[in-house]
Design a protein around this motif. Structure first.
Motif, PDB file in Angstrom:
ATOM      1  N   UNK A 150      19.230   9.735  -3.263  1.00  0.00           N
ATOM      2  CA  UNK A 150      18.056  10.503  -3.649  1.00  0.00           C
ATOM      3  C   UNK A 150      18.426  11.758  -4.399  1.00  0.00           C
ATOM      4  N   UNK A 151      19.509  12.395  -4.011  1.00  0.00           N
ATOM      5  CA  UNK A 151      19.986  13.583  -4.712  1.00  0.00           C
ATOM      6  C   UNK A 151      20.414  13.195  -6.120  1.00  0.00           C
ATOM      7  N   UNK A 152      21.076  12.048  -6.267  1.00  0.00           N
ATOM      8  CA  UNK A 152      21.525  11.592  -7.582  1.00  0.00           C
ATOM      9  C   UNK A 152      20.354  11.197  -8.487  1.00  0.00           C
ATOM     10  N   UNK A 153      19.322  10.575  -7.893  1.00  0.00           N
ATOM     11  CA  UNK A 153      18.199  10.093  -8.696  1.00  0.00           C
ATOM     12  C   UNK A 153      17.160  11.175  -8.993  1.00  0.00           C
ATOM     13  N   UNK A 154      17.216  12.270  -8.269  1.00  0.00           N
ATOM     14  CA  UNK A 154      16.304  13.402  -8.439  1.00  0.00           C
ATOM     15  C   UNK A 154      14.853  12.952  -8.512  1.00  0.00           C
ATOM     16  N   UNK A 155      14.137  13.210  -9.612  1.00  0.00           N
ATOM     17  CA  UNK A 155      12.707  12.964  -9.725  1.00  0.00           C
ATOM     18  C   UNK A 155      12.296  11.509  -9.686  1.00  0.00           C
ATOM     19  N   UNK A 156      13.195  10.587  -9.939  1.00  0.00           N
ATOM     20  CA  UNK A 156      12.846   9.167  -9.961  1.00  0.00           C
ATOM     21  C   UNK A 156      12.979   8.510  -8.590  1.00  0.00           C
ATOM     22  N   UNK A 157      13.457   9.220  -7.619  1.00  0.00           N
ATOM     23  CA  UNK A 157      13.713   8.637  -6.304  1.00  0.00           C
ATOM     24  C   UNK A 157      12.448   8.093  -5.664  1.00  0.00           C
ATOM     25  N   UNK A 158      11.343   8.808  -5.769  1.00  0.00           N
ATOM     26  CA  UNK A 158      10.111   8.365  -5.130  1.00  0.00           C
ATOM     27  C   UNK A 158       9.588   7.090  -5.784  1.00  0.00           C
ATOM     28  N   UNK A 159       9.686   6.998  -7.092  1.00  0.00           N
ATOM     29  CA  UNK A 159       9.254   5.800  -7.807  1.00  0.00           C
ATOM     30  C   UNK A 159      10.142   4.619  -7.404  1.00  0.00           C
ATOM     31  N   UNK A 160      11.452   4.845  -7.365  1.00  0.00           N
ATOM     32  CA  UNK A 160      12.385   3.806  -6.957  1.00  0.00           C
ATOM     33  C   UNK A 160      12.124   3.389  -5.509  1.00  0.00           C
ATOM     34  N   UNK A 161      11.902   4.360  -4.630  1.00  0.00           N
ATOM     35  CA  UNK A 161      11.619   4.063  -3.222  1.00  0.00           C
ATOM     36  C   UNK A 161      10.355   3.241  -3.052  1.00  0.00           C
ATOM     37  N   UNK A 162       9.299   3.580  -3.795  1.00  0.00           N
ATOM     38  CA  UNK A 162       8.058   2.812  -3.737  1.00  0.00           C
ATOM     39  C   UNK A 162       8.258   1.387  -4.222  1.00  0.00           C
ATOM     40  N   UNK A 174       0.826  -1.209   0.000  1.00  0.00           N
ATOM     41  CA  UNK A 174       0.000   0.000   0.000  1.00  0.00           C
ATOM     42  C   UNK A 174       0.862   1.262   0.000  1.00  0.00           C
ATOM     43  N   UNK A 175       1.843   1.298   0.881  1.00  0.00           N
ATOM     44  CA  UNK A 175       2.728   2.467   0.963  1.00  0.00           C
ATOM     45  C   UNK A 175       3.525   2.615  -0.328  1.00  0.00           C
ATOM     46  N   UNK A 176       4.053   1.501  -0.851  1.00  0.00           N
ATOM     47  CA  UNK A 176       4.851   1.536  -2.083  1.00  0.00           C
ATOM     48  C   UNK A 176       4.050   2.022  -3.273  1.00  0.00           C
ATOM     49  N   UNK A 177       2.829   1.522  -3.431  1.00  0.00           N
ATOM     50  CA  UNK A 177       1.978   1.958  -4.546  1.00  0.00           C
ATOM     51  C   UNK A 177       1.697   3.452  -4.442  1.00  0.00           C
ATOM     52  N   UNK A 178       1.412   3.926  -3.233  1.00  0.00           N
ATOM     53  CA  UNK A 178       1.166   5.370  -3.058  1.00  0.00           C
ATOM     54  C   UNK A 178       2.402   6.195  -3.394  1.00  0.00           C
ATOM     55  N   UNK A 179       3.583   5.701  -3.018  1.00  0.00           N
ATOM     56  CA  UNK A 179       4.813   6.433  -3.350  1.00  0.00           C
ATOM     57  C   UNK A 179       5.043   6.476  -4.850  1.00  0.00           C
ATOM     58  N   UNK A 180       4.819   5.351  -5.526  1.00  0.00           N
ATOM     59  CA  UNK A 180       4.995   5.310  -6.984  1.00  0.00           C
ATOM     60  C   UNK A 180       3.993   6.254  -7.655  1.00  0.00           C
ATOM     61  N   UNK A 181       2.743   6.192  -7.206  1.00  0.00           N
ATOM     62  CA  UNK A 181       1.704   7.066  -7.758  1.00  0.00           C
ATOM     63  C   UNK A 181       2.078   8.538  -7.569  1.00  0.00           C
ATOM     64  N   UNK A 182       2.548   8.892  -6.377  1.00  0.00           N
ATOM     65  CA  UNK A 182       2.966  10.273  -6.123  1.00  0.00           C
ATOM     66  C   UNK A 182       4.185  10.649  -6.955  1.00  0.00           C
ATOM     67  N   UNK A 183       5.086   9.684  -7.185  1.00  0.00           N
ATOM     68  CA  UNK A 183       6.262   9.945  -8.003  1.00  0.00           C
ATOM     69  C   UNK A 183       5.912  10.190  -9.457  1.00  0.00           C
ATOM     70  N   UNK A 184       4.899   9.485  -9.938  1.00  0.00           N
ATOM     71  CA  UNK A 184       4.481   9.641 -11.334  1.00  0.00           C
ATOM     72  C   UNK A 184       3.610  10.884 -11.507  1.00  0.00           C
TER      73      UNK A 184
END
Length: 193
Positions: A164-176, A85-95
Motif C-alpha cells: 500500500x505504501x508503494x502503490x500510494x493513491x492507487x491502493x484503494x482502487x487495487x484493493x477494491x 458491494x464492498x469492492x465497488x465502494x472502495x474503487x469509487x472512494x479511490x477514484x
C-alpha cells in the motif's frame, strides 16, 4: 484427539483462510498506516467468523440439516454480492475520495463484519465435514481454524500495508478490484469445480 486431527484442522484452517488473507491484503493496501491494534481487530474478526461458521454448520448438521441444505446453493452468491458491494465502494472512494482520510474511514465496523461474513460463509460447509466429531472435537477444530486464520490474516495485513505504501493513491482502487476478483473466484469455483 490425535496428530491427524490437529493436522487436518490446521489444513482446514489454511484452506478456509485464503479468502480472508486476500481481503486482509486489500485492507492493508487500503490503509498502509494501520496500527497493530487495528490489525488485531481485523484479523480477530476474520478468525472469529472462521470459528463461528464451522460450529454453526456442525449445529445445522445435528439439528436443522434440511434448512441448511436448502440455503447451501445461495452461499457463493451471498459472498459474491457482499464482496462486490464492498469492492465497488472502495474503487469509487479511490477514484473520487479525498486522500488518506477517506481511505481510513472506508473500513468501518459494518464493512468489516460484512467482510467477515463474506469470507467465512463457505466455512458453514465445513460443519458437514466435521459432523462426525463430538461437540468438544468440533469446538477444538474450530478454534484451530480460527487461530490459523488469525495468523494468516495478520500476514496479509502486513503485506498489504507494505504494498500500500508503494502503490500510494492507487491502493484503494487495487484493493477494491481484488475484493471483486475474490468474490468472482468464490462464485465461479462453486460452479466450475
Amino acid at each position: 484427539m490425535n496428530l491427524f486431527f490437529v493436522v487436518n484442522s490446521i489444513l482446514l484452517g489454511v484452506g478456509l483462510a485464503m479468502d480472508a488473507f486476500s481481503v486482509s491484503l486489500a485492507n492493508g493496501l487500503n490503509d498502509p498506516g494501520m496500527n497493530k491494534g487495528r490489525m488485531s481487530l481485523i484479523a480477530g474478526t476474520f478468525a472469529g467468523f472462521q470459528f463461528l461458521m464451522p460450529m454453526l454448520g456442525w449445529i445445522c448438521v445435528h439439528s436443522i440439516v434440511k434448512v441448511f441444505e436448502a440455503c447451501e446453493t445461495y452461499i457463493p452468491w451471498i459472498a459474491f454480492f457482499l464482496l462486490l458491494l464492498i469492492g465497488i465502494n472502495m474503487i469509487k472512494d479511490g477514484v473520487y475520495g479525498e486522500g488518506e482520510e477517506s481511505n481510513v474511514k472506508t473500513l468501518s465496523l459494518g464493512i468489516l463484519m460484512m467482510q467477515g461474513v463474506a469470507t467465512s460463509i463457505d466455512a458453514l460447509s465445513v460443519g458437514f465435514t466435521i459432523a462426525g466429531y463430538a461437540a468438544a472435537e468440533a469446538f477444538i477444530c474450530s478454534l484451530i481454524i480460527a487461530a490459523v486464520t488469525f495468523v494468516i490474516c495478520v500476514a496479509g495485513l502486513i503485506l498489504g500495508r507494505r504494498f500500500g505504501i508503494l502503490l500510494a493513491g492507487r491502493a484503494q482502487i487495487f484493493g477494491g478490484a481484488l475484493l471483486i476478483a475474490i468474490g468472482l473466484e468464490i462464485l465461479l469455483s462453486k460452479f466450475l469445480f
